[in-house]
Design an enzyme around this catalytic site. Structure first.
Site: not given
Ligand code: NDP
Ligand code: 8X3
Length: 258
Positions: A11-12, A15, A36, A159, A189-191
């Protein structure tokens, strides 16, 4: 009736942060988690400000842990005060991509981070939360998968494998938890432009912009709206799988850029 409670991993940022904002704005009690701690405290203050709850019961609870460390996860969930223990919705969102390399050049450290976080981390948190849901005979788990869990794309190898695992685990969880009245949903989700790409490219902010150039990507709020939609349907309705892309994207490999 007491307000519902949601626990969101990651949640830092991105999404997870947008989802925390959405549910807090709707009056839910929100458990925000991540590594964080400073960011979690800033978000807690902001969300509490929404409700002017300084004098009233808390609407936000912070848990600080790394999803890769099972003991830390279990300890954090067990440490929840009594009034926060009944988690209605768990959003398994914490995750990352690390690197974008052909398999023969992949870094072991990147592979381990992705598999430990996206697969084992999701399992750790679920394992800690599910027994409470079973005891209460209800709940909802929402796993954040990806289009990368539907089709593999070049250099996406590990990934994509981790998100295919999320796809499979979502189906497995739904089958096993069916007798207990627990809903299980995947949102794929996509990009989306969050901190995701900065993390993937190891902090290279210029390179991080390239996937989103020439199209309008999804935003954190778009996914938060879908989590809200899925979580607030009537008790007899469960979204199993929701794939969402920018309008310019058909799937992992077919994207139209201007
Ligand atoms: P962000 O990098 O903005 O957010 C990722 C979040 O995951 C951060 O809050 C981070 O918190 C947390 N996180 C990462 N590693 C850890 C850990 N070891 N322990 C606890 N918390 C962790 O990315 P998104 O919001 O885009 O990603 C959220 C999810 O959505 C992921 O699972 C990603 O794979 C997925 N996703 C993203 C897409 C995109 O294009 N952005 C598309 C599809 C899926 P902190 O670092 O403070 O621990
Ligand atoms: C994140 C979307 O296309 O960068 O899951 O893998 S992509």
């Amino acid at each position: 009736m007491p307000a519902s409670t949601i626990l969101i991993t990651g949640a830092t940022s991105g999404f997870g942060e947008a989802t925390a904002r959405r549910f807090a704005a709707e009056g839910w009690r929100v458990i925000i988690t991540g590594r964080r701690k400073e960011r979690l405290e800033v978000l807690r203050k902001e969300l509490e400000g929404l409700h002017g709850t300084v004098e009233g019961p808390p609407v936000v609870h912070v848990l600080h842990f790394d999803v890769r460390e099972y003991d830390a996860v279990v300890h954090a969930i067990a440490s929840l005060p009594q009034e926060w223990q009944a988690i209605d919705v768990l959003v398994n969102n914490a995750g990352l991509a690390a690197g974008l390399d052909p398999i023969q050049d992949g870094r072991l450290d990147d592979w381990e981070r992705m598999l430990d976080t996206n697969v084992k981390g999701l399992l750790h948190v679920s394992r800690a939360v599910i027994p409470g849901m079973i005891a209460r005979a209800g709940g909802h788990i929402i796993n954040i998968g990806s289009t990368a869990g539907k089709e593999v794309y070049p250099k996406g190898n590990v990934y994509c494998a981790s998100k295919h695992a999320v796809d499979a685990l979502t189906k497995g969880m739904r089958q096993d938890l069916l007798p207990h009245g627990i809903k299980v949903t995947q949102i794929a989700p996509g990009l989306a432009e969050t901190e995701f790409s900065v993390v993937r490219f190891h902090g290279d902010t210029e390179k991080a912009k390239t996937p989103y150039q020439g199209l309008t990507p999804l935003r954190g709020e778009d996914i938060a709206n879908l989590v809200w939609f899925a979580a607030t349907l009537p008790p007899h309705v469960c979204i199993n799988d929701l794939v969402v892309t920018p309008t310019a994207q058909a799937n992992s490999n077919f994207i139209v850029k201007q």
